[in-house]
Every structure is written in C-alpha cells, then in structure tokens.
Motif scaffolding. Sequence first.
Motif, short mmCIF file in Angstrom:
data_model
loop_
_atom_site.label_atom_id
_atom_site.label_comp_id
_atom_site.label_asym_id
_atom_site.label_seq_id
_atom_site.Cartn_x
_atom_site.Cartn_y
_atom_site.Cartn_z
N GLN A 1 0.80 -1.02 -0.07
CA GLN A 1 -0.19 0.02 -0.05
C GLN A 1 0.97 1.18 -0.11
O GLN A 1 1.85 1.21 0.77
CB GLN A 1 -0.97 -0.12 1.03
N ARG A 2 0.44 2.12 -0.65
CA ARG A 2 1.09 3.48 -0.90
C ARG A 2 -0.08 4.41 -1.26
O ARG A 2 -0.70 4.78 -1.78
CB ARG A 2 2.14 3.75 -1.89
N GLY A 3 -0.11 5.24 0.17
CA GLY A 3 -1.48 6.12 0.04
C GLY A 3 -2.72 5.47 0.08
O GLY A 3 -2.88 4.36 0.78
N GLU A 4 -3.30 5.55 -0.84
CA GLU A 4 -4.72 4.70 -1.15
C GLU A 4 -4.75 3.88 -2.15
O GLU A 4 -5.53 3.33 -2.56
CB GLU A 4 -5.78 5.91 -1.39
N GLU A 5 -3.27 3.71 -2.63
CA GLU A 5 -3.36 2.78 -3.75
C GLU A 5 -2.93 1.36 -3.36
O GLU A 5 -1.87 1.20 -2.26
CB GLU A 5 -2.28 3.30 -4.84
N LEU A 6 -3.46 0.26 -3.83
CA LEU A 6 -2.99 -0.92 -3.49
C LEU A 6 -2.51 -1.88 -4.55
O LEU A 6 -3.07 -1.96 -5.54
CB LEU A 6 -4.19 -1.81 -2.80
N ARG A 7 -1.75 -2.89 -4.35
CA ARG A 7 -0.89 -3.82 -5.26
C ARG A 7 -0.85 -4.97 -4.83
O ARG A 7 -0.29 -4.90 -3.53
CB ARG A 7 0.19 -3.04 -6.23
#
Length: 718
Positions: A254-260
């Motif tokens: 997770q980075r900020g509101e982004e998920l991978r």
Amino acid sequence: MASFDLLQDRSVPLTKAPGGNNNNSSAQTDYALGHEGDESVALALRQASCCPVMDLVALANGHQMVVQRSIKWERVFLAACGVSCLAWRPDGKALGVGQEDGAVALFDVENGEEYSLAQNARPHKKAIVAMTWAAQESRSNGPDAVPKHDFQDRAALLPEVDMGQLLGFKSYASALMDMPLFGVENKSRETLEVLVSGDTSGVVTLGAFGYFPVGCIDLAGAFRQPANGNADSTPSVRLVKLSRDMQTLLTVLQRGEELRVVTVDTSLLAERSDELRHVAAQYGHIGELIAFAEKALQEMSKAWASATTALRNHLEPLQQQLDNFQRPNTAEQELFMMLTCGVTSLPLQHYIDHIQEHSLMRLAKALDTACATMEDTCTRKLARAAEALVFRLEDLHGLARWEERFAIIGLRKQTTQQLLSASQQLLLKSQEVLALTRDARANFAAYSVWLQTVWFKTNQHRRSNVKHIAHVDIDRLVRLLSRQLLHPHVSEHFDTAKLSSADSSPIYSTASLHSITNDSLRAVLGGLQKTWDAAFHMTSDAVSGSFRPTDNKILPRAHPRRVDVGFAEDGSWLAALAADGAQDRIALISKDGASRDITLPTVKLIHDLRFYRPDDLLITYEDKEGRRALAQVSLSSVDPSSEDGPELRSRLLQPANRRTTGLICQASRGVALVFVDNGRLQLFDIDNDEGDDDDDDDDEEEEEEEENDEDGVLARDA
C-alpha cells in the motif's frame, strides 16, 4: 439463517490506559477499551493470530504485551520492544513476534522463554507489519515425485557439548532446532519451514525456521516513483503469503490509497529445500557454538581475573613495605633474592612476620580454584566447542565442493575454507591456553607451598607442632620468580589482540608449537566471529538473486482490512476485496488477470474479509437493517452466468449496538474470531464440529462474565 456456534465471548485488552503499570499480571493492569475510529484498536487487531493446532489465540497491545488465550487459561509475556505483528509457528509451540524496531523474537508458549535473533541476523530496519509462517507440503511418492536428498549430520558422533552448564546461556538456534520446541536431535527438519515478514519500507524477508535468512526482496519499486519525491510515499507491506510448495510469494503493498498485489517467483526454495534445510541446521549449530565459545572465554577471563586480583592483593602489602623502605626492587625481585641467596631484607621480613596462616591458606585455595575453573572451562567447553566447530565446518566444506547442488544457494568453498581455518586456529589456541593454565596452576601451587614453608620456619617459636612441609619445586620457582608470578601470556590471551613475545619455556604443548600466529585467544575468536558474520548472509544473497517478480497488479481502492489473498488448490492465487465504491460486493481478481464481482444479498457494508479456505471466504458485515453479522461465502457455488448472488451462511452478532472492528480465522481449527469495539473477542465454531464436553459449562460462565463486563463497559463509556 444458519448459525455458527458461539464458543467463547471474553474481554480482551486492546489499549493500555494512561498511568497503568507494567506488571505481568493482567489482573493488576487497568485497560481502556477501544472505540470506533480509534487507531490504537486497528493496530491491536493487526496484532492477533490464531494457533493452527491448538485452541489458542495470541493478542498484543501497543505496550509490548503478548497474550495467549484459550477457554481455560491465559499467559502474559512482555516483549523487549513494541509488538507490531504476530504469527504462530506451524507446530503451535512457538509464537513469532515482529517488533517496531525491526527485530524478530520467538516466544516458547510452553515455558515462557523468549529468544531474540542476533543483531547480524535481524532482517529488517523498519517496523515489521506483516508476518506469516509457511511449512512445505509433504512430497508425494508417485512417479513424478521429486527425489529427496537426506544429508546426514555426523556431528552426533562427537562428544556432546553440554551448553546448559554455562549459566545464563540461551540460544535462538537451539530453541528452534532442538528440544523441546522441535523435538529433533542433531539432524535437519524433515520439512522446510519459512517465516515470511514484511516491513513499512516494502522489504520482505524469508527465514528458514525463523532465524536463518534465505531470501530478501525490496518491493518498493512496485509503485512508480512520485514526481515530488515525497518520502512519506514509501510503500508499506500489508499482507504476505507463501505457497505451501514454496514456489510463489504474494505480497499486498500500500502507498497512500493505492493497493497492489505483487507475485514473486521463489521456486529455488522448492528446488533446493533439502539443501536449505541442512545448511540452515548446520549454520544454526555453528552460530550457537561460536556464541557458546564466547561465553566460555568470558568465564575463563573472569576466573583468571579473580586469580590475579587475589595475588595482587596478597603482594600489595609487600610492595608498600618496599616503598616505605625506599627499595627499588619489585616484590618478585625480593622474593627471588630470598629464594636464591637466602637473604631476607627488612621489608620482606616485616611482611612475612605480619602474614596470617589463614590468609596463606585462602590465597592458595583462591589461586587453585581459579585455575581449576579455567582448566575445566577450557577442556569441557571451549576446546570441545572448537572440536565440534571443526567437525561441522569440515562437513559443510565437503558439501560446498558439491557445487552442482550447493553453489546455487551460496555455499562457497572459499568461505567454508576460511571458516574452517579460523575454527582450527581456535582449537589450537584453546590447547595453548590450556597448557598455559595448567602451568600457571603448578606455578601457583609451588609458590604457595614455598611461601608457607618460609612462614613456618620463620614462625617456629609460635608453633609447638610444625606439620610436615611438602616438597618445594625449586626449579619451577626459579623460572617463575625470574619472570613474573602472573604469566603475561595468560593475561594477554584475554586482554590484548597480539601476544607480546614468543615464549620458549617447555610449557607449550605439541599442538601449540604448530600455531602459526601470534594472535591471542580473544583475537582468534573475534576473527572467527567476523568471518561467520560475513558468511551468515551469503545464502540469503544467493537465493535472493533468483527471486523474480512475475506480476504486479493494481487492486481497486479499498481499506486494507477488506482485502485478502489466498492460494487455490491448483497453486494459482486469488485476491478478494470489497472496493470502497461498492461495499456490498466482493471483487475477485485471479492470477491470470480475470476479475468478476459477486453481489451479496442483504449486505449493506462489508467490515472485514478473510480467506477461510481456498474456495471459502468469511466476512463480517452490516446488513440492510443495520445489524451486525458474520457470514461464510462459498466461491465454488457462485454461477458466473447468473446475476443472483451466493447464499450466505450467516449469523447475527450480539450485542447489536456495537461495531465489528476485526476478524481472524483458522481453517485447521474451524474457528473464526470476531473483535467488537467494546473490547470483547467472540469465538465461533464455523464447521459446527463437536467441541469438548465442558464447552456448555464454559459458555454459561462466559455469558455471566459478559453481563458483568458489559455493565462496567457502559459505565466507563458514560
């Protein structure tokens, strides 16, 4: 609506109240209960893990407390640093604890011992926030089965090194590899067990049996570098999963509101699992022996210091008399003149006249005890540990020559040869110090007998019955007093890196004559430790070089609590999540990139989502009437061509006026644990298996406890 059996409903400590004490007893500690929106509650829920083989659950709050709870008992542990995540070892006998300083500790839940990794073995520099154990699945016996290589540990042929003799010595490797936690004796485990951990900087590490590094990968590059270069945008690991065949590593970042979700090929772990198991076991024993040798050296140094202190205290009055009479000689010179010439100076005569018989006896006993302790420690501990080191490193060096199987995992001939040479030098130095110690013991004995003889002859008028005087070794005394009472080489082996000069006296053993270095024992052991530190991570570096990220998928925007990934029976993986924009539906994203949405009837908002089995999900949610519920979703029963959602096997949760703050589950035990924002933990039997005969009685007790606790909670909330 089907129902799950409620097995337990108990209060649990989530956050510590300001001003609370740090006593181990939970009964003497005040706790504040978390509420909706409280970040400390979310932190505490990430620090929960259910035991795979026993009815135990581990919890931790932000104040270094680790708690194992079952229906019947609880145990409280204190960690050295803030606890950031938990993971049960597959056998359920130990609990892996990730800490805020990046350290990993192992708690033995049976005897309460804590074992921390050595500084050189610590895999992280940032707080560990995701952790899981993976045990390699047993190999089939069919025609396509991979052949298993058994590497015999011949160290069992050596005399046992009893490390329990050294007071206060505890080894992380022993706790992992030997009794009582693993139940093996001097041999590798039959299956490879790997502890996977991820931190807030995007680094994921893998450790064989939890202590030996076999892989590390930095996944921060899974995201594009932000244009502004904001340091706060460093990706953090949220979830890690390693397949049972050791072929695939899944990581949710997770980075900020982004998920991978990033897929990493770790097939080398599977291909060389037998080699890694054996090398990890050998490295664990070798590291333990080096640490044990260091403890033995400290014990010997302490014993020699006690001998030197006793002798200096004994000679100090004589040196004071020499200073008072302004004589330039040292105490040894005065004693040497008395021995060779039979002449006693006034200061020396004054010193002898004031010696007490009991002080002479105490001196002789102190010197002999110190030397006996050094001799015993060197013979039974240091030398034996050095022998075991040479034996194990000879074994590793032989395996390193099998480059076809071991070179790929980082076992190099040059490294094992350096370690072997250093361990051989340690063995020679231990024999050298043993010879020096025995000579020093004989010197002290001769000196004590001679001094007592001089005192008896000088003070015959005080004693009517002088006992028989033992024979005095004049030749030894001449050699001793012509140099120093305290042989400099013994002290230098503990205090300096280099010996001041070579000694041609006959005290050297045959082994020490072949010593090709003038280094002290401490310097030799330090060199071995440095070589070992450099070699410890070579396997990790080699295996990590084979790790290849094979996929990097963007997940829909969702809270991390509503995202989970799991492995299917065929080895493929599946990600399930409840997107923020569609909180009544579950999105499924598979390994091949296919995605589909499952609409859940009666669901208004999904709170938590967890894989229970490869084809089953557990969710906690709020239905359209505002009630809390726990449900099981069978993915195999979903018809992709139908618009109807799956039928939920669910249960309404009580009390209805609270909020669900977390969910964990354990399929091997058939249980789900639901956390409530009033500080309670509810345990449900998902498979409706028959429980213990006394479960009903426990439920009645828990219901009564719940009523009392609930009244207290509402009073404090008010």
